[in-house]
Every structure is written in C-alpha cells, then in structure tokens.
Design a protein around this motif. Structure first.
Motif, PDB file in Angstrom:
ATOM      1  N   GLY A 287     115.865  29.963  54.897  1.00  0.00           N
ATOM      2  CA  GLY A 287     115.672  30.308  56.298  1.00  0.00           C
ATOM      3  C   GLY A 287     115.940  29.156  57.239  1.00  0.00           C
ATOM      4  O   GLY A 287     115.398  29.110  58.352  1.00  0.00           O
ATOM      5  N   ARG A 288     116.800  28.231  56.833  1.00  0.00           N
ATOM      6  CA  ARG A 288     117.147  27.095  57.701  1.00  0.00           C
ATOM      7  C   ARG A 288     118.561  26.623  57.360  1.00  0.00           C
ATOM      8  O   ARG A 288     119.156  27.064  56.375  1.00  0.00           O
ATOM      9  N   PHE A 289     119.087  25.736  58.200  1.00  0.00           N
ATOM     10  CA  PHE A 289     120.411  25.195  57.930  1.00  0.00           C
ATOM     11  C   PHE A 289     120.339  24.210  56.759  1.00  0.00           C
ATOM     12  O   PHE A 289     119.381  23.454  56.620  1.00  0.00           O
ATOM     13  N   LYS A 290     121.381  24.247  55.933  1.00  0.00           N
ATOM     14  CA  LYS A 290     121.427  23.418  54.726  1.00  0.00           C
ATOM     15  C   LYS A 290     122.684  22.567  54.747  1.00  0.00           C
ATOM     16  O   LYS A 290     123.762  23.039  55.117  1.00  0.00           O
ATOM     17  N   ASP A 291     122.541  21.308  54.362  1.00  0.00           N
ATOM     18  CA  ASP A 291     123.687  20.414  54.233  1.00  0.00           C
ATOM     19  C   ASP A 291     124.533  20.887  53.053  1.00  0.00           C
ATOM     20  O   ASP A 291     124.072  20.894  51.911  1.00  0.00           O
ATOM     21  N   THR A 292     125.779  21.269  53.328  1.00  0.00           N
ATOM     22  CA  THR A 292     126.647  21.755  52.254  1.00  0.00           C
ATOM     23  C   THR A 292     127.182  20.630  51.381  1.00  0.00           C
ATOM     24  O   THR A 292     127.695  20.896  50.282  1.00  0.00           O
ATOM     25  N   GLY A 293     127.094  19.390  51.874  1.00  0.00           N
ATOM     26  CA  GLY A 293     127.712  18.282  51.166  1.00  0.00           C
ATOM     27  C   GLY A 293     129.217  18.255  51.325  1.00  0.00           C
ATOM     28  O   GLY A 293     129.903  17.451  50.689  1.00  0.00           O
TER      29      GLY A 293
END
Length: 393
Positions: A287-293
C-alpha cells in the motif's frame, strides 16, 4: 501429467494490477505465458489454476491431486529437472518458500510433513516490472523452446534486410521492406503476423500470432507484442500481453500493457527520471510506493484501460483495470481501477459504461464479453472502491 499453478495471497497481490484479471501463471513473459512454458517443458496433458476465488469461473480449476507449482516461478533447465524428479512426499523450496510439490485441489500450499529439497535460487516475477526486466532472456529461452528442430518459413522479400541468423518466421506471417537485426538476440514472428514497410526491429523481439507492426515503427530489443495486437511508433523493452493497440507514433519504454488496452496517438511515457534516481512504483501488497531498484521504469497498465491522444505518463506510473485517461498534463503516478479523467481530476467509470465499451472492443476481435467477464470486472470494481478516494468526499 497434470499440473496446477497456484497463487499465494502475497504472490497475487504483488503482481497487481495485472493479476486482477488473471492468475500470475497466465501472464506472458518472453514469447509464452508462464504456464505455457511449464506445460511444454513437462509435456503436461492438462493445466489448472488456483488463484483468487472470483477468477475461478474463467480459469480451469483442479478437482484432484496434481503437481502444483507456484505461479510466479519461471522454468529453468535445472528447475525443470528437479520438478521432474520430485516424489509424492517431497517439496521444492527456495528461501523457505514452497515452489513445487504434489497437493490436493483444496490443500494448503505448505511444507507440512513433506521432505524439503532446498534450491539455492529460482527465477520469479515478484512485481509487474520484473516482466520487462526478465523479458529479453525469456524471449531467448522461449525462442529455443519453440524453434529447436523446426524450419522457419522463408523470408524472401527482396526489400527486407536481415542481420544475424536467429530469425524465425511462422506460417502465414508477412514481412515487407523491413530491417530485422538479430545480432543481439533472436526475432520471432508468429503465425499470420505482419511486419509492414519501413519497420526497424532489433532483437530480442517477439511478435505473436495475428499481430501487426505498423509502417515505420521502431522496435528496440527485449520487447514482446502479444497476439492480436497492433503497434507503431517507438517501443523499447516493453511487454504487451495481447489484444491491445499502440498503433501510432509515441514512445513506450520499460512498460507492461495488459489486454484490451488502447494507447491514443502520440501517447508517451517517461522511463527515466531527470535526476537519474531509481524509480519508485506503487506496490499494492504494502500500500505504498516501492523502490524498484531500476533506473529505467515506465508504465504498468491493467486490462481494459485506455488513454486519449497526446497522453503523457510520468516515470513509474501504474494504471489499474478499466481506467480511461485523457486531457493535458501528467496524471498522478497511481491511477485506480475504473477511474475516468486525467491531471485535472477523476470521476468513477461506472461498470455499465465500462461493459458497453469492453463489449464493443472485444467484438472487433470476434470475442464476446461474457457474464463471467462481467462478474469478474464487477468484483474488481468493488474491491478497488477504496482506492477511488474522490468518491469519499
């Protein structure tokens, strides 16, 4: 052999919005869908799916004990060998996660009393962006799987220039006055597909059956155009699942587009931030933004979504199911399912109107919108209601 592909709650949520309308193993990575790869490697007679209950009427569900494989796991030579050697009382695990074993149709996908065989690694799609990230290598593997021992149809158009040896043309496909460069990876042209005049294509690339590359298109490597689709303009490292159109000029890069989507003329997505930082994308599981790498990451668009002419998508934008986006400016980075609007705001795209559009779009491909389709979309409308925050005001 019969094989079932199962989604856990976590593996299904992590692949949203693409998994709203299909089990994870029904997603295309490379040339084939995940379950198609496994069925071919295992020479399985029949395949089944265990996923969210509302998807059951649209996908074949098991009624007995079968070999069961986690749906986000991609086959490799070593993993296929390990699966073939599995005994009834054994399971394969990786990082303490069960990835294969023999289970009854309603049995929990857990270790239980079985013996554990631990693998050091497994190739998995944990998030939608893993699809385009892995797509180039999967095209190479699928190309070998599909073409070994077979002879390509002749490519005898005198005005087409080819580079490299790994170009395979299926029966009924047409290529006219194009440049096909397979020096960096294979090019696969599916049954009854068409590459029109002036197209520039670099491998790895797959054009699936009955799809069209329009005149003057520029297709860079690691890209797949699924069946019954039309593409034009510039495409780089992207996946189009099928039955979708990006028929005009505009850029699509490092992206995944579902089925029954349409990108209007001169639609463009950004795939690189101005500061070159890693791209963050919406993660439905947390439910939040995630660092895709990833430094390059573009657009993720769920099934039945559309956008109007000159639409601009910012780096790392996620669009849900059956959204309709139009207008000037950049819309927000997360666009919920059944959203109608753009940068100036959204209203709710009601299911009655969405069904009317879907029926017309599908009819063009001689496919009917069934009652089961409507039930699935209605369920998605309900479970995504909390994301349409404008309805709460």
């Amino acid at each position: 052999m019969q094989v079932t592909f199962i989604d856990t709650e976590e593996s299904w949520k992590q692949m949203l919005p693409m998994s709203y309308t299909r089990p994870v193993a029904d997603m295309r990575v490379g040339i084939l869908k995940v379950h198609e790869k496994w069925v071919s490697y295992l020479n399985a007679a029949e395949s089944f799916f265990r996923s969210e209950n509302y998807l059951g009427p649209l996908f074949n569900t098991p009624k007995q004990k079968t070999l069961t494989i986690l749906g986000n796991v991609l086959p490799t030579t070593s993993l296929v060998s390990a699966v073939k050697d599995l005994k009834d009382d054994e399971v394969l695990t990786c990082n303490d996660e069960v990835i294969a074993g023999f289970y009854d149709h309603d049995e929990s996908f857990e270790l239980g009393n079985r013996s554990k065989i631990s693998l050091s690694e497994a190739v998995q799609i944990h998030h939608p962006w893993d699809i385009f990230k892995l797509n180039g290598e999967e095209i190479r593997q699928d190309y070998t799987l599909l073409t070994t021992g077979r002879k390509s149809e002749p490519l005898d158009d005198p005005h087409t220039k080819t580079y490299g040896d790994h170009i395979f043309i299926e029966k009924g496909a047409q290529v006219k006055a194009a440049i096909l460069n397979a020096e960096n990876g294979p090019i696969y042209i599916g049954k009854d597909a068409e590459v029109q005049e002036g197209s520039l294509i670099r491998g790895p690339f797959a054009l699936c059956e009955h799809s069209v590359v329009n005149m003057g298109a520029k297709i860079k490597g690691d890209s797949t155009v699924g069946p019954h689709s039309k593409v034009g303009g510039e495409i780089s490292n992207s996946m189009i699942f099928g039955y979708s159109n990006k028929g005009h000029d505009g850029f699509l890069g490092n992206s995944v587009i579902g089925e029954w989507c349409n990108l209007g003329a001169d639609t463009n997505n950004s795939n690189l931030k101005n500061n070159y930082a890693n791209v963050k994308m919406w993660d439905f599981a947390s439910g939040r933004f995630k660092d895709t790498g990833l430094q390059f990451c573009g657009l993720i668009m769920g099934d039945h979504s559309k956008c109007g002419i000159n639409t601009m998508f910012n780096t790392g934008t996620t669009v849900g199911v059956s959204a309709n986006i139009f207008g000037d400016g950049f819309p927000r980075n997360i666009i919920p399912s059944f959203a109608w609007g753009g940068s100036s705001g959204f209203t709710t795209y009601q299911t009655r109107k969405a069904f009317e559009t879907a029926a017309l779009v599908m009819k063009r491909r001689n496919i009917d919108l069934t009652e089961n389709d409507k039930a699935m979309l209605s369920h998605i409308f309900e479970i995504t209601a909390e994301n349409r925050v404008w309805d709460k005001k």
